[in-house]
Scaffold this motif. Structure first.
Motif, PDB file in Angstrom:
ATOM      1  N   VAL A  25       0.869  -1.175   0.000  1.00  0.00           N
ATOM      2  CA  VAL A  25       0.000   0.000   0.000  1.00  0.00           C
ATOM      3  C   VAL A  25       0.908   1.226   0.000  1.00  0.00           C
ATOM      4  N   GLN A  26       0.629   2.168  -0.881  1.00  0.00           N
ATOM      5  CA  GLN A  26       1.464   3.361  -0.956  1.00  0.00           C
ATOM      6  C   GLN A  26       1.225   4.261   0.253  1.00  0.00           C
ATOM      7  N   LEU A  27       2.282   4.911   0.663  1.00  0.00           N
ATOM      8  CA  LEU A  27       2.226   5.803   1.817  1.00  0.00           C
ATOM      9  C   LEU A  27       1.145   6.865   1.639  1.00  0.00           C
ATOM     10  N   ALA A  28       1.040   7.436   0.460  1.00  0.00           N
ATOM     11  CA  ALA A  28       0.049   8.485   0.219  1.00  0.00           C
ATOM     12  C   ALA A  28      -1.374   7.974   0.435  1.00  0.00           C
ATOM     13  N   GLU A  29      -1.634   6.732   0.064  1.00  0.00           N
ATOM     14  CA  GLU A  29      -2.972   6.151   0.259  1.00  0.00           C
ATOM     15  C   GLU A  29      -3.283   6.014   1.749  1.00  0.00           C
ATOM     16  N   ILE A  30      -2.313   5.509   2.514  1.00  0.00           N
ATOM     17  CA  ILE A  30      -2.511   5.361   3.963  1.00  0.00           C
ATOM     18  C   ILE A  30      -2.723   6.726   4.590  1.00  0.00           C
ATOM     19  N   ALA A  31      -1.863   7.680   4.236  1.00  0.00           N
ATOM     20  CA  ALA A  31      -1.935   9.022   4.813  1.00  0.00           C
ATOM     21  C   ALA A  31      -3.288   9.666   4.544  1.00  0.00           C
ATOM     22  N   GLU A  32      -3.764   9.564   3.307  1.00  0.00           N
ATOM     23  CA  GLU A  32      -5.041  10.188   2.966  1.00  0.00           C
ATOM     24  C   GLU A  32      -6.210   9.472   3.643  1.00  0.00           C
ATOM     25  N   ALA A  33      -6.225   8.158   3.574  1.00  0.00           N
ATOM     26  CA  ALA A  33      -7.345   7.396   4.131  1.00  0.00           C
ATOM     27  C   ALA A  33      -7.429   7.532   5.654  1.00  0.00           C
ATOM     28  N   GLN A  34      -6.272   7.634   6.306  1.00  0.00           N
ATOM     29  CA  GLN A  34      -6.245   7.667   7.768  1.00  0.00           C
ATOM     30  C   GLN A  34      -6.031   9.064   8.332  1.00  0.00           C
ATOM     31  N   LYS A  35      -5.942  10.058   7.447  1.00  0.00           N
ATOM     32  CA  LYS A  35      -5.750  11.450   7.862  1.00  0.00           C
ATOM     33  C   LYS A  35      -4.512  11.614   8.761  1.00  0.00           C
ATOM     34  N   ILE A  36      -3.393  11.104   8.243  1.00  0.00           N
ATOM     35  CA  ILE A  36      -2.116  11.176   8.949  1.00  0.00           C
ATOM     36  C   ILE A  36      -1.165  12.009   8.090  1.00  0.00           C
ATOM     37  N   PRO A  37      -0.493  13.004   8.673  1.00  0.00           N
ATOM     38  CA  PRO A  37       0.482  13.770   7.886  1.00  0.00           C
ATOM     39  C   PRO A  37       1.550  12.837   7.290  1.00  0.00           C
ATOM     40  N   PRO A  38       1.781  12.904   5.965  1.00  0.00           N
ATOM     41  CA  PRO A  38       2.698  11.969   5.312  1.00  0.00           C
ATOM     42  C   PRO A  38       4.099  11.914   5.929  1.00  0.00           C
ATOM     43  N   LYS A  39       4.662  13.066   6.284  1.00  0.00           N
ATOM     44  CA  LYS A  39       6.017  13.048   6.863  1.00  0.00           C
ATOM     45  C   LYS A  39       6.030  12.311   8.198  1.00  0.00           C
ATOM     46  N   PHE A  40       5.005  12.517   9.009  1.00  0.00           N
ATOM     47  CA  PHE A  40       4.905  11.837  10.304  1.00  0.00           C
ATOM     48  C   PHE A  40       4.680  10.341  10.087  1.00  0.00           C
ATOM     49  N   LEU A  41       3.867  10.008   9.077  1.00  0.00           N
ATOM     50  CA  LEU A  41       3.613   8.608   8.765  1.00  0.00           C
ATOM     51  C   LEU A  41       4.892   7.897   8.328  1.00  0.00           C
ATOM     52  N   THR A  42       5.738   8.585   7.579  1.00  0.00           N
ATOM     53  CA  THR A  42       7.020   8.002   7.166  1.00  0.00           C
ATOM     54  C   THR A  42       7.857   7.619   8.383  1.00  0.00           C
ATOM     55  N   VAL A  43       7.913   8.497   9.355  1.00  0.00           N
ATOM     56  CA  VAL A  43       8.667   8.225  10.589  1.00  0.00           C
ATOM     57  C   VAL A  43       8.072   7.021  11.317  1.00  0.00           C
ATOM     58  N   ILE A  44       6.758   6.987  11.430  1.00  0.00           N
ATOM     59  CA  ILE A  44       6.078   5.904  12.145  1.00  0.00           C
ATOM     60  C   ILE A  44       6.309   4.567  11.452  1.00  0.00           C
ATOM     61  N   LEU A  45       6.120   4.529  10.141  1.00  0.00           N
ATOM     62  CA  LEU A  45       6.295   3.269   9.410  1.00  0.00           C
ATOM     63  C   LEU A  45       7.743   2.806   9.421  1.00  0.00           C
TER      64      LEU A  45
END
Length: 148
Positions: A25-45
Motif C-alpha cells: 500500500v502506498q504511503l500516500a494512500e494510507i496518509a489520505e485514508a487515515q488522515k495522517i500527515p505523510p512526513k509523520f507517517l514516514t517516521v512511524i512506518l
C-alpha cells in the motif's frame, strides 16, 4: 492517554491489516485514508519496520505492508512498541519501570497498587484483541446527555 503518534500507528496498522495479502500500500494512500500527515507517517512506518512488523518495498509498485500476519499482532504489542509501556504511571510499568518522583516508598503506595491492577487489566484486554479482529466504529458520545 495515548500519544498522537501511537494513535496514528494504530490507524496505519489497521489500514495495512485491512490490505494484508493484497500487495503493498502506498504511503500516500494510507496518509489520505487515515488522515495522517505523510512526513509523520514516514517516521512511524520506518520505526515499525525496525521493529520487524512492517516491511517496505521501493520502486514502481512499492509501498508498505505487514511483515507478519495481523493475527499475530495484538493491540497491546503495538502500543508497547510505540509507548514503551501500558502503565499510566512509571512505577507500574513492567518493562520501563521507574520510581515516581515525590512519592511514597513503592511498597507503601496505594496509588501504585491501584495502577498495577489497572495496568494488568489493560494488558489483559489489549492483548486479547488482534489487528485481524473486526472492530466496528461506535457512535460518538452525546455532548448533552439527558438524565434518567
Amino acid at each position: 492517554m495515548l500519544s498522537q503518534k501511537t494513535r496514528y500507528a494504530i490507524r496505519a496498522m489497521q489500514h495495512l491489516a485491512d490490505n494484508f495479502g493484497k500487495g503493498t500500500v502506498q504511503l500516500a494512500e494510507i496518509a489520505e485514508a487515515q488522515k495522517i500527515p505523510p512526513k509523520f507517517l514516514t517516521v512511524i512506518l520506518s520505526e515499525l519496520a525496525r521493529f520487524g512488523i512492517v516491511e517496505s518495498q521501493r520502486g514502481k509498485g512499492g509501498g508498505y505492508g505487514l511483515a507478519v500476519s495481523p493475527i499475530d499482532i495484538t493491540y497491546g504489542d503495538l502500543i508497547r512498541l510505540m509507548r514503551g509501556s501500558l502503565a499510566l504511571v512509571p512505577c507500574a510499568s513492567r518493562f520501563a519501570h521507574e520510581k515516581c518522583r515525590n512519592c511514597h516508598e513503592e511498597g507503601e503506595c496505594r496509588t501504585r497498587a491501584l495502577m498495577l491492577q489497572v495496568r494488568d487489566k489493560t494488558a489483559e484486554l489489549l492483548d486479547a484483541f488482534r489487528l485481524s479482529d473486526p472492530l466496528e466504529p461506535v457512535p460518538p458520545f452525546d455532548d448533552n446527555p439527558q438524565p434518567g
